[in-house]
Scaffold this motif. Structure first.
Motif, PDB file in Angstrom:
ATOM      1  N   LEU A 273      15.289  -1.748  -1.828  1.00 58.51           N
ATOM      2  CA  LEU A 273      13.745  -1.922  -1.840  1.00 58.51           C
ATOM      3  C   LEU A 273      13.411  -2.455  -3.236  1.00 58.51           C
ATOM      4  O   LEU A 273      12.447  -3.205  -3.203  1.00 58.51           O
ATOM      5  CB  LEU A 273      13.127  -0.483  -1.859  1.00 58.51           C
ATOM      6  N   LYS A 274      14.239  -2.058  -4.292  1.00 58.95           N
ATOM      7  CA  LYS A 274      13.773  -2.692  -5.707  1.00 58.95           C
ATOM      8  C   LYS A 274      13.890  -4.246  -5.671  1.00 58.95           C
ATOM      9  O   LYS A 274      13.232  -4.921  -6.243  1.00 58.95           O
ATOM     10  CB  LYS A 274      14.265  -1.998  -6.711  1.00 58.95           C
ATOM     11  N   GLY A 275      15.019  -4.488  -5.012  1.00 60.25           N
ATOM     12  CA  GLY A 275      15.348  -5.993  -4.705  1.00 60.25           C
ATOM     13  C   GLY A 275      14.589  -6.913  -3.876  1.00 60.25           C
ATOM     14  O   GLY A 275      13.882  -7.870  -4.383  1.00 60.25           O
ATOM     15  N   ILE A 276      14.035  -6.072  -2.919  1.00 68.41           N
ATOM     16  CA  ILE A 276      13.068  -6.649  -2.061  1.00 68.41           C
ATOM     17  C   ILE A 276      11.585  -7.146  -2.992  1.00 68.41           C
ATOM     18  O   ILE A 276      10.958  -8.161  -2.805  1.00 68.41           O
ATOM     19  CB  ILE A 276      12.814  -6.036  -0.862  1.00 68.41           C
ATOM     20  N   ARG A 277      11.228  -5.732  -3.618  1.00 71.56           N
ATOM     21  CA  ARG A 277       9.980  -6.000  -4.613  1.00 71.56           C
ATOM     22  C   ARG A 277      10.288  -6.968  -5.270  1.00 71.56           C
ATOM     23  O   ARG A 277       9.247  -7.942  -5.620  1.00 71.56           O
ATOM     24  CB  ARG A 277       9.645  -4.666  -5.163  1.00 71.56           C
TER      25      ARG A 277
ATOM     26  N   LEU B 111       0.774  -1.229  -0.060  1.00 68.19           N
ATOM     27  CA  LEU B 111      -0.047  -0.049  -0.157  1.00 68.19           C
ATOM     28  C   LEU B 111       0.939   1.323  -0.017  1.00 68.19           C
ATOM     29  O   LEU B 111       0.396   2.379  -0.695  1.00 68.19           O
ATOM     30  CB  LEU B 111      -1.086  -0.086   1.168  1.00 68.19           C
ATOM     31  N   ASN B 112       1.967   1.172   0.713  1.00 71.74           N
ATOM     32  CA  ASN B 112       2.852   2.400   0.853  1.00 71.74           C
ATOM     33  C   ASN B 112       4.036   2.424   0.046  1.00 71.74           C
ATOM     34  O   ASN B 112       4.892   3.412   0.054  1.00 71.74           O
ATOM     35  CB  ASN B 112       3.014   2.681   2.377  1.00 71.74           C
ATOM     36  N   PHE B 113       4.221   1.448  -0.651  1.00 75.17           N
ATOM     37  CA  PHE B 113       5.613   1.277  -1.240  1.00 75.17           C
ATOM     38  C   PHE B 113       6.099   2.025  -2.380  1.00 75.17           C
ATOM     39  O   PHE B 113       7.347   2.884  -2.176  1.00 75.17           O
ATOM     40  CB  PHE B 113       5.562  -0.426  -2.083  1.00 75.17           C
ATOM     41  N   ASP B 114       5.190   2.768  -3.072  1.00 74.42           N
ATOM     42  CA  ASP B 114       5.377   3.825  -4.179  1.00 74.42           C
ATOM     43  C   ASP B 114       5.553   5.184  -3.337  1.00 74.42           C
ATOM     44  O   ASP B 114       6.367   5.868  -4.112  1.00 74.42           O
ATOM     45  CB  ASP B 114       4.316   3.950  -4.981  1.00 74.42           C
ATOM     46  N   ASP B 115       4.926   5.195  -2.259  1.00 74.63           N
ATOM     47  CA  ASP B 115       5.020   6.576  -1.699  1.00 74.63           C
ATOM     48  C   ASP B 115       6.419   6.680  -1.096  1.00 74.63           C
ATOM     49  O   ASP B 115       7.294   7.555  -0.950  1.00 74.63           O
ATOM     50  CB  ASP B 115       3.986   6.728  -0.616  1.00 74.63           C
ATOM     51  N   VAL B 116       6.908   5.600  -0.704  1.00 75.84           N
ATOM     52  CA  VAL B 116       8.203   5.462   0.144  1.00 75.84           C
ATOM     53  C   VAL B 116       9.330   5.488  -0.744  1.00 75.84           C
ATOM     54  O   VAL B 116      10.309   6.193  -0.721  1.00 75.84           O
ATOM     55  CB  VAL B 116       8.435   4.318   0.983  1.00 75.84           C
ATOM     56  N   MET B 117       9.017   4.864  -1.884  1.00 80.41           N
ATOM     57  CA  MET B 117       9.974   5.327  -3.017  1.00 80.41           C
ATOM     58  C   MET B 117      10.172   6.567  -3.408  1.00 80.41           C
ATOM     59  O   MET B 117      11.477   7.195  -3.673  1.00 80.41           O
ATOM     60  CB  MET B 117       9.748   4.375  -4.113  1.00 80.41           C
ATOM     61  N   LYS B 118       9.047   7.465  -3.670  1.00 78.03           N
ATOM     62  CA  LYS B 118       9.042   8.740  -4.095  1.00 78.03           C
ATOM     63  C   LYS B 118       9.878   9.661  -3.033  1.00 78.03           C
ATOM     64  O   LYS B 118      10.606  10.539  -3.263  1.00 78.03           O
ATOM     65  CB  LYS B 118       7.762   9.276  -4.148  1.00 78.03           C
ATOM     66  N   ASP B 119       9.546   9.422  -1.673  1.00 82.89           N
ATOM     67  CA  ASP B 119      10.254   9.868  -0.559  1.00 82.89           C
ATOM     68  C   ASP B 119      11.708   9.570  -0.461  1.00 82.89           C
ATOM     69  O   ASP B 119      12.531  10.860  -0.527  1.00 82.89           O
ATOM     70  CB  ASP B 119       9.818   9.672   0.736  1.00 82.89           C
ATOM     71  N   LEU B 120      12.076   8.549  -0.994  1.00 84.48           N
ATOM     72  CA  LEU B 120      13.602   8.026  -0.848  1.00 84.48           C
ATOM     73  C   LEU B 120      14.086   8.766  -2.320  1.00 84.48           C
ATOM     74  O   LEU B 120      15.256   9.066  -2.201  1.00 84.48           O
ATOM     75  CB  LEU B 120      13.746   6.712  -0.950  1.00 84.48           C
ATOM     76  N   LEU B 121      13.428   8.866  -3.110  1.00 84.00           N
ATOM     77  CA  LEU B 121      13.899   9.471  -4.695  1.00 84.00           C
ATOM     78  C   LEU B 121      14.210  11.030  -4.254  1.00 84.00           C
ATOM     79  O   LEU B 121      15.189  11.552  -4.824  1.00 84.00           O
ATOM     80  CB  LEU B 121      13.027   9.354  -5.820  1.00 84.00           C
ATOM     81  N   SER B 122      13.412  11.691  -3.636  1.00 79.72           N
ATOM     82  CA  SER B 122      13.478  12.878  -3.296  1.00 79.72           C
ATOM     83  C   SER B 122      14.399  13.482  -2.544  1.00 79.72           C
ATOM     84  O   SER B 122      15.062  14.497  -2.680  1.00 79.72           O
ATOM     85  CB  SER B 122      11.948  13.630  -2.484  1.00 79.72           C
ATOM     86  N   VAL B 123      15.040  12.711  -1.778  1.00 78.19           N
ATOM     87  CA  VAL B 123      16.184  12.888  -0.837  1.00 78.19           C
ATOM     88  C   VAL B 123      17.542  12.328  -1.597  1.00 78.19           C
ATOM     89  O   VAL B 123      18.615  12.500  -0.893  1.00 78.19           O
ATOM     90  CB  VAL B 123      16.015  12.438   0.673  1.00 78.19           C
ATOM     91  N   GLY B 124      17.417  11.373  -2.420  1.00 77.95           N
ATOM     92  CA  GLY B 124      18.620  10.930  -3.186  1.00 77.95           C
ATOM     93  C   GLY B 124      19.179   9.620  -2.264  1.00 77.95           C
ATOM     94  O   GLY B 124      20.261   9.456  -2.465  1.00 77.95           O
ATOM     95  N   ALA B 125      18.448   8.804  -1.814  1.00 77.57           N
ATOM     96  CA  ALA B 125      18.596   7.680  -1.246  1.00 77.57           C
ATOM     97  C   ALA B 125      18.989   6.702  -2.071  1.00 77.57           C
ATOM     98  O   ALA B 125      18.060   5.515  -1.949  1.00 77.57           O
ATOM     99  CB  ALA B 125      17.661   7.509  -0.134  1.00 77.57           C
ATOM    100  N   THR B 126      19.872   6.571  -2.828  1.00 77.53           N
ATOM    101  CA  THR B 126      20.166   5.466  -3.975  1.00 77.53           C
ATOM    102  C   THR B 126      20.309   4.102  -3.398  1.00 77.53           C
ATOM    103  O   THR B 126      19.945   3.291  -4.017  1.00 77.53           O
ATOM    104  CB  THR B 126      21.138   5.992  -5.024  1.00 77.53           C
ATOM    105  N   LYS B 127      21.099   3.939  -2.300  1.00 76.11           N
ATOM    106  CA  LYS B 127      21.141   2.839  -1.860  1.00 76.11           C
ATOM    107  C   LYS B 127      20.042   2.105  -1.177  1.00 76.11           C
ATOM    108  O   LYS B 127      19.784   0.990  -1.354  1.00 76.11           O
ATOM    109  CB  LYS B 127      22.251   2.717  -0.832  1.00 76.11           C
TER     110      LYS B 127
END
Length: 115
Positions: free
Chosen positions: A101-105, A80-96
């Motif tokens: 998370l992509k691997g977990i998905r 339910l919240n995966f895409d929102d978490v990814m957007k938040d991480l992208l916005s702060v440049g948390a590439t690792k």
């Protein structure tokens, strides 16, 4: 909560636009600077020792420690919240974190297909 007392404000996801991007401090709001907050209706609770509080996915929340305390917290990422978490991480440049998370998905997708 193992020790102390906390004041919680929860705002449903349909009220997020009233929170000025999270810039407003709802415990001491400057309503001249953040006038939309007067239209928000938070759910408010006080957490006491031995109690657990759950924040629904997509709800904005803030906490004020009313006493010195000690607590254990946990954050969950689900479908339910995966895409929102990814957007938040992208916005702060948390590439690792994004790569993990992509691997977990991907591993969950593979597991679902084999069932």
């Amino acid at each position: 909560l193992f020790m102390g007392k906390k004041l919680w404000f929860f705002f449903p996801s349909d009220q997020i636009d009233l929170l000025h991007g999270g810039k407003v401090n709802p415990f001491q709001p400057n309503l001249d600077l953040y006038p939309n907050l007067v239209h928000a209706s938070p759910l408010i609770c006080v957490q006491e020792v031995g109690e657990m509080v759950y924040t629904p996915s997509g709800w904005w929340h803030c906490v004020l420690n009313l006493e010195k305390g000690f607590a254990l917290t946990e954050n969950f990422i689900n479908e339910l919240n995966f895409d929102d978490v990814m957007k938040d991480l992208l916005s702060v440049g948390a590439t690792k974190a994004i790569a993990k998370l992509k691997g977990i998905r991907q591993s969950f997708s593979v597991r679902k297909q084999s069932v």
